[in-house]
Design a protein around this motif. Sequence first.
Motif, PDB file in Angstrom:
ATOM      1  N   ALA A  13      46.664  36.742  43.458  1.00 31.01           N
ATOM      2  CA  ALA A  13      47.244  35.572  44.110  1.00 31.01           C
ATOM      3  C   ALA A  13      46.567  34.282  43.652  1.00 31.01           C
ATOM      4  O   ALA A  13      47.207  33.227  43.565  1.00 31.01           O
ATOM      5  N   GLU A  14      45.271  34.362  43.357  1.00 30.06           N
ATOM      6  CA  GLU A  14      44.522  33.174  42.937  1.00 30.06           C
ATOM      7  C   GLU A  14      44.786  32.823  41.467  1.00 30.06           C
ATOM      8  O   GLU A  14      44.915  31.658  41.114  1.00 30.06           O
ATOM      9  N   ILE A  15      44.840  33.837  40.593  1.00 30.78           N
ATOM     10  CA  ILE A  15      44.938  33.563  39.156  1.00 30.78           C
ATOM     11  C   ILE A  15      46.383  33.581  38.649  1.00 30.78           C
ATOM     12  O   ILE A  15      46.654  33.120  37.538  1.00 30.78           O
ATOM     13  N   GLU A  19      48.377  35.544  34.289  1.00 28.23           N
ATOM     14  CA  GLU A  19      46.988  35.752  33.900  1.00 28.23           C
ATOM     15  C   GLU A  19      46.539  37.169  34.243  1.00 28.23           C
ATOM     16  O   GLU A  19      45.798  37.806  33.483  1.00 28.23           O
ATOM     17  N   ALA A  20      47.001  37.694  35.382  1.00 28.04           N
ATOM     18  CA  ALA A  20      46.645  39.059  35.761  1.00 28.04           C
ATOM     19  C   ALA A  20      47.157  40.058  34.728  1.00 28.04           C
ATOM     20  O   ALA A  20      46.438  41.002  34.356  1.00 28.04           O
ATOM     21  N   GLU A  21      48.376  39.856  34.254  1.00 30.38           N
ATOM     22  CA  GLU A  21      48.932  40.778  33.253  1.00 30.38           C
ATOM     23  C   GLU A  21      48.198  40.662  31.925  1.00 30.38           C
ATOM     24  O   GLU A  21      47.998  41.663  31.224  1.00 30.38           O
ATOM     25  N   ARG A  22      47.781  39.447  31.559  1.00 28.58           N
ATOM     26  CA  ARG A  22      47.014  39.294  30.322  1.00 28.58           C
ATOM     27  C   ARG A  22      45.675  40.020  30.409  1.00 28.58           C
ATOM     28  O   ARG A  22      45.185  40.563  29.420  1.00 28.58           O
ATOM     29  N   LEU A  23      45.093  40.043  31.599  1.00 36.17           N
ATOM     30  CA  LEU A  23      43.852  40.797  31.785  1.00 36.17           C
ATOM     31  C   LEU A  23      44.109  42.300  31.680  1.00 36.17           C
ATOM     32  O   LEU A  23      43.380  43.025  30.995  1.00 36.17           O
ATOM     33  N   LEU A  24      45.139  42.757  32.340  1.00 35.99           N
ATOM     34  CA  LEU A  24      45.418  44.189  32.386  1.00 35.99           C
ATOM     35  C   LEU A  24      45.824  44.751  31.024  1.00 35.99           C
ATOM     36  O   LEU A  24      45.572  45.924  30.733  1.00 35.99           O
ATOM     37  N   PRO A  71      34.475  46.517  44.857  1.00 34.29           N
ATOM     38  CA  PRO A  71      35.897  46.429  44.539  1.00 34.29           C
ATOM     39  C   PRO A  71      36.261  45.044  44.019  1.00 34.29           C
ATOM     40  O   PRO A  71      35.490  44.086  44.163  1.00 34.29           O
ATOM     41  N   SER A  72      37.427  44.935  43.416  1.00 34.21           N
ATOM     42  CA  SER A  72      37.947  43.640  42.987  1.00 34.21           C
ATOM     43  C   SER A  72      38.195  42.774  44.209  1.00 34.21           C
ATOM     44  O   SER A  72      38.788  43.223  45.193  1.00 34.21           O
ATOM     45  N   GLN A  73      37.759  41.511  44.149  1.00 35.43           N
ATOM     46  CA  GLN A  73      37.866  40.642  45.322  1.00 35.43           C
ATOM     47  C   GLN A  73      37.645  39.192  44.946  1.00 35.43           C
ATOM     48  O   GLN A  73      37.206  38.867  43.839  1.00 35.43           O
ATOM     49  N   VAL A  74      37.950  38.314  45.907  1.00 39.79           N
ATOM     50  CA  VAL A  74      37.678  36.883  45.790  1.00 39.79           C
ATOM     51  C   VAL A  74      36.457  36.557  46.634  1.00 39.79           C
ATOM     52  O   VAL A  74      36.368  36.966  47.792  1.00 39.79           O
ATOM     53  N   VAL A  75      35.488  35.838  46.049  1.00 38.74           N
ATOM     54  CA  VAL A  75      34.268  35.458  46.753  1.00 38.74           C
ATOM     55  C   VAL A  75      34.179  33.938  46.798  1.00 38.74           C
ATOM     56  O   VAL A  75      34.161  33.278  45.760  1.00 38.74           O
ATOM     57  N   SER A  76      34.157  33.381  48.003  1.00 38.30           N
ATOM     58  CA  SER A  76      34.031  31.933  48.164  1.00 38.30           C
ATOM     59  C   SER A  76      32.563  31.528  48.134  1.00 38.30           C
ATOM     60  O   SER A  76      31.744  32.088  48.871  1.00 38.30           O
TER      61      SER A  76
END
Length: 285
Positions: A13-15, A19-24, A71-76
């Motif tokens: 949701a953030e990226i 961009e997520a598909e380019r990473l994967l 796990p994969s996550q968002v860290v503020s």
Amino acid sequence: MSPLLDVSDDVRAEIGDDEAERLLTGENAPDSYDCTSCRTPGNTRQERTSTVLFVGEETAVLAFAHASCIPSQVVSVSEEQLRGAVRSITGDGPAPAPEPDAVAGAQRPGVPRAGVPQPGAEGLEPAPGQAVLGVTCGQILIDAELHPAIVVEPTSPVLRPGSQGPGDDFLPLLIEAGFMPVTDVAGAPARLPGWSVLLAMGKLHAVLQSAPGDAQPTAWWQAHQPLPVTEGWRASASKHQTVFVYAAPAGSIGQQPREDLLREALEKAAASGLLVAAAMPLAGT
């Protein structure tokens, strides 16, 4: 061969989906990396890897970690902490120096960002002299197994908002927020819903509490500069994914240079009815 990447819904949701598909697909993913949690090498082509997005006020940094660590996550994080993370990841200059009193083993107290942070809706106010929360990190032996622990102790009495004192409302306010009195340090404290301990880039950043509604958690305590923790503490936190947070009034624990002395101080505080605790999940890395 595509990289073995995990991209959580929050990170996506953030990226953004593109961009997520380019990473994967491996277009924007590195083959090798240093795990942002345990700081050892990893390889996205050979082992499951988590994408971890550090988000500041203005910028964000994508890092990678062994999926077995976190796990994969968002860290503020704060913008200042994020700039330090960028320097650490890219090697572009030194990362911020640790607190002078942050040492291996049991860390001596760090200094919160400003005054006493707020636990619960009613909050806390420092008594005259501006109390701050000292934080000591160490491991505690429970049921023949080491667990990561944080001990919080103000530098002076803490009062309720509007109270003129004398007195110390630190423990009553924490009990109202969900902490439980400790009578026996040999037992594990109960989990406190909505609270967590933030470890980012292998250092202790904050103790977080839930915010009303769907708002992001807020910092109850936040380090002025991220506090380093020992390899043993970090490994224990990674294993259990839970940190035991103990709190005592000013003057109850003191600065203990060794974990055995810290344990003795906790036991004395518990025997005197001056200790509360809660188990909190590990947030971030």
